[in-house]
Design a protein around this motif. Structure first.
Motif, PDB file in Angstrom:
ATOM      1  N   PHE A 280       0.857  -1.180   0.000  1.00 49.97           N
ATOM      2  CA  PHE A 280       0.000   0.000   0.000  1.00 49.97           C
ATOM      3  C   PHE A 280       0.895   1.231   0.000  1.00 49.97           C
ATOM      4  O   PHE A 280       1.865   1.308   0.775  1.00 49.97           O
ATOM      5  CB  PHE A 280      -0.926   0.010   1.211  1.00 49.97           C
TER       6      PHE A 280
ATOM      7  N   LYS B 135      -7.448   7.280   1.090  1.00 51.64           N
ATOM      8  CA  LYS B 135      -7.121   5.862   1.157  1.00 51.64           C
ATOM      9  C   LYS B 135      -5.829   5.591   0.402  1.00 51.64           C
ATOM     10  O   LYS B 135      -5.613   6.133  -0.694  1.00 51.64           O
ATOM     11  CB  LYS B 135      -8.262   5.024   0.565  1.00 51.64           C
TER      12      LYS B 135
ATOM     13  N   PHE C 206      -3.177   0.659  -3.940  1.00 48.97           N
ATOM     14  CA  PHE C 206      -2.734  -0.737  -3.963  1.00 48.97           C
ATOM     15  C   PHE C 206      -1.754  -0.939  -5.105  1.00 48.97           C
ATOM     16  O   PHE C 206      -2.033  -0.588  -6.251  1.00 48.97           O
ATOM     17  CB  PHE C 206      -3.955  -1.644  -4.144  1.00 48.97           C
TER      18      PHE C 206
ATOM     19  N   TYR D  51       0.420  -4.000  -6.793  1.00 47.91           N
ATOM     20  CA  TYR D  51       0.671  -5.444  -6.853  1.00 47.91           C
ATOM     21  C   TYR D  51       2.058  -5.695  -7.434  1.00 47.91           C
ATOM     22  O   TYR D  51       2.579  -4.891  -8.215  1.00 47.91           O
ATOM     23  CB  TYR D  51      -0.407  -6.110  -7.710  1.00 47.91           C
TER      24      TYR D  51
ATOM     25  N   LYS E 296      -6.336   2.722 -11.954  1.00 49.27           N
ATOM     26  CA  LYS E 296      -7.741   2.497 -11.611  1.00 49.27           C
ATOM     27  C   LYS E 296      -8.139   3.455 -10.507  1.00 49.27           C
ATOM     28  O   LYS E 296      -7.441   3.578  -9.501  1.00 49.27           O
ATOM     29  CB  LYS E 296      -7.939   1.049 -11.161  1.00 49.27           C
TER      30      LYS E 296
ATOM     31  N   PRO F 298     -10.197   5.167  -7.314  1.00 45.31           N
ATOM     32  CA  PRO F 298     -10.827   4.593  -6.123  1.00 45.31           C
ATOM     33  C   PRO F 298     -12.289   4.261  -6.437  1.00 45.31           C
ATOM     34  O   PRO F 298     -13.012   5.083  -7.002  1.00 45.31           O
ATOM     35  CB  PRO F 298     -10.728   5.718  -5.090  1.00 45.31           C
TER      36      PRO F 298
ATOM     37  N   GLY G  34     -15.344   1.398  -1.546  1.00 48.50           N
ATOM     38  CA  GLY G  34     -14.488   1.541  -0.381  1.00 48.50           C
ATOM     39  C   GLY G  34     -13.044   1.221  -0.663  1.00 48.50           C
ATOM     40  O   GLY G  34     -12.218   1.229   0.262  1.00 48.50           O
ATOM     41  N   LYS G  35     -12.718   0.936  -1.918  1.00 46.22           N
ATOM     42  CA  LYS G  35     -11.353   0.551  -2.276  1.00 46.22           C
ATOM     43  C   LYS G  35     -10.553   1.771  -2.712  1.00 46.22           C
ATOM     44  O   LYS G  35     -11.079   2.696  -3.317  1.00 46.22           O
ATOM     45  CB  LYS G  35     -11.364  -0.470  -3.408  1.00 46.22           C
ATOM     46  N   GLY G  36      -9.251   1.738  -2.386  1.00 45.47           N
ATOM     47  CA  GLY G  36      -8.372   2.793  -2.847  1.00 45.47           C
ATOM     48  C   GLY G  36      -8.010   2.612  -4.310  1.00 45.47           C
ATOM     49  O   GLY G  36      -8.420   1.635  -4.960  1.00 45.47           O
TER      50      GLY G  36
ATOM     51  N   ARG H 120      -5.730   1.850  -7.672  1.00 46.64           N
ATOM     52  CA  ARG H 120      -4.700   0.867  -8.002  1.00 46.64           C
ATOM     53  C   ARG H 120      -3.649   1.572  -8.849  1.00 46.64           C
ATOM     54  O   ARG H 120      -3.982   2.331  -9.774  1.00 46.64           O
ATOM     55  CB  ARG H 120      -5.284  -0.321  -8.756  1.00 46.64           C
TER      56      ARG H 120
ATOM     57  N   GLU I  89     -21.225  -4.145  -7.226  1.00 44.65           N
ATOM     58  CA  GLU I  89     -19.927  -3.511  -7.496  1.00 44.65           C
ATOM     59  C   GLU I  89     -19.068  -4.362  -8.427  1.00 44.65           C
ATOM     60  O   GLU I  89     -18.336  -3.842  -9.254  1.00 44.65           O
ATOM     61  CB  GLU I  89     -19.182  -3.274  -6.176  1.00 44.65           C
TER      62      GLU I  89
END
Length: 407
Positions: free
Chosen positions: A57, A64, A67, A69, A104, A106, A109-111, A113, A296
């Motif tokens: 992160f 937020k 992410f 990877y 990508k 947010p 509820g996801k931050g 990418r 979602e």
């Protein structure tokens, strides 16, 4: 007749692409928020590393953390990656600063990418400073032109650089493509230079606003007319077209509404079509309908014959309804900006050739989607499975209060 309609307001810009009076694409952007987050390049700071997820992160200056990877940390070219994937902790440590690009927005509820596989889009090509490969748009018509574009791409790139030749590059001269890549290369050097002295998190680059992207990304030779109802937007677009797409200038027109007459969007029923497209139940012209249920990550579409009874046998009625449904599903996926897994429950067809024709039609239509869209195939339960990449929050049609004439 394919037209691009541009409606300018004090606080919003809207773009609609219609073909034979049917709305196929719609974009909107708040002017005080000009420029999208996707494509932004940021000097970020690693907050924590998660060995079990092979991810980290990073702080990019949003509420937020984003992410990252491991696949987006390794080299973009698969042939340049190690045979065995290293541990994320071997590549990143908390507190480390690095440049990342938002891939990508947010969502929910996801931050966001992010990736370290940087790309800068131009009019004719996408410049990738460290990708070390050449790609050509799948929409380029002939293999001979694809080969020519690949050869030109190899000629104009420097060692280690990558380029993707866009559809707009078809038939363009080496000089035009060289100018495009040189501009993007210099811009990348400016970004890197600013990043050397900036403190994390700092925004170093934001993608162009919607007027710029209109010319750079949306304007193709398939567009017969470009109508703009705002003088300021018209002048900006005209100036940009002179630089990026001068051959398209004769198609540009300023819309001046008559006193008491319909606005540009009212004439083409843009907001009415958006409202129709957003309903849970969408009526087909034949009398059939589509029922949408959306979460979602998953969209389920049920196809029904409704009041359509056909004129011959049941199989023919079902087949024709499914063909019409496939056309509308491809269109509505774009207008709704649906993403994730998509399951379509077409009406059962007895003949395998009909099932194949419906799937091939949807595959052909999906290729024209600007967002990556893939038809996976029929499941064992007879459902058609698709995926569509979602990179930003779903846009909602303006309320009726703001959908009329010019503000």
């Amino acid at each position: 007749m394919k037209k691009m309609l541009v409606h300018g307001q004090k606080d919003m810009l809207q773009i609609a692409i219609v073909s034979d009076n049917a709305l196929y694409e719609y974009y909107m952007e708040k002017t005080e928020n000009a420029g999208q987050l996707v494509g932004s390049i940021i000097k970020a700071r690693v907050i924590n590393v998660l060995p079990g997820m092979q991810a980290a992160f990073v702080d990019i200056g949003l509420p937020k953390n984003a992410f990252l990877y491991i696949d987006d940390v390794l080299h973009p070219h698969l042939e340049r990656q190690p045979k065995e994937k290293p541990l994320i902790a071997e590549l990143l440590q908390p507190g480390q600063e690095l440049l990342v690009q938002v891939m990508k927005e947010p969502l929910g509820g996801k931050g966001a990418r992010v990736t370290t596989h940087f790309s800068l889009p131009g009019r004719f090509l996408v410049y990738m400073p460290i990708a070390d490969y050449i790609g050509v748009s799948k929409k380029v018509s002939t293999e001979a032109e694809r080969s020519r574009m690949r050869a030109v791409g190899d000629k104009i790139r420097l060692p280690g650089e990558g380029v993707i030749m866009r559809t707009a590059a078809e038939g363009e001269s080496v000089e035009s493509l060289q100018q495009d890549v040189q501009f993007l290369r210099e811009h990348w050097q400016e970004i890197r230079h600013r990043g050397e002295t900036a403190s994390a998190p700092t925004l170093l680059h934001r993608d162009a606003d919607l007027v710029h992207r209109l010319v750079r990304d949306l304007l193709t030779t398939e567009i017969d007319e470009i109508w703009i109802d705002d003088g300021s937007v018209f002048r900006r677009t005209k100036a940009m077209m002179k630089r990026l797409a001068p051959a398209m200038l004769p198609r540009l027109r300023l819309f001046v509404p008559q006193i008491g007459g319909a606005s540009l969007f009212q004439q083409e029923r843009i907001h009415e079509q958006l409202q129709e497209a957003s309903q849970r139940r969408f009526r087909l012209k034949s009398g059939g309908d589509l029922v949408w249920d959306q979460t979602e990550a998953l969209t389920v579409i049920d196809v029904n014959t409704g009041s359509f009874v056909g004129s011959s046998d049941l199989e023919d009625t079902v087949f024709r309804t499914n063909l019409e449904a496939a056309e509308q599903i491809a269109r509505l996926l774009r207008l709704r900006d649906a993403g994730g897994i998509i399951i379509v429950d077409f009406i059962d067809m007895e003949e395998e050739r009909h099932r194949e024709q419906v799937m091939h039609l949807l595959e052909r239509l999906a290729r024209s989607d600007r967002t990556k869209c893939q038809v996976v195939g029929w499941t064992r339960l007879g459902l058609l499975e698709m995926t569509r990449k979602k990179v930003r929050e779903q846009k909602m049609p303006p309320s009726k209060e703001t959908s009329g004439g010019r503000d």
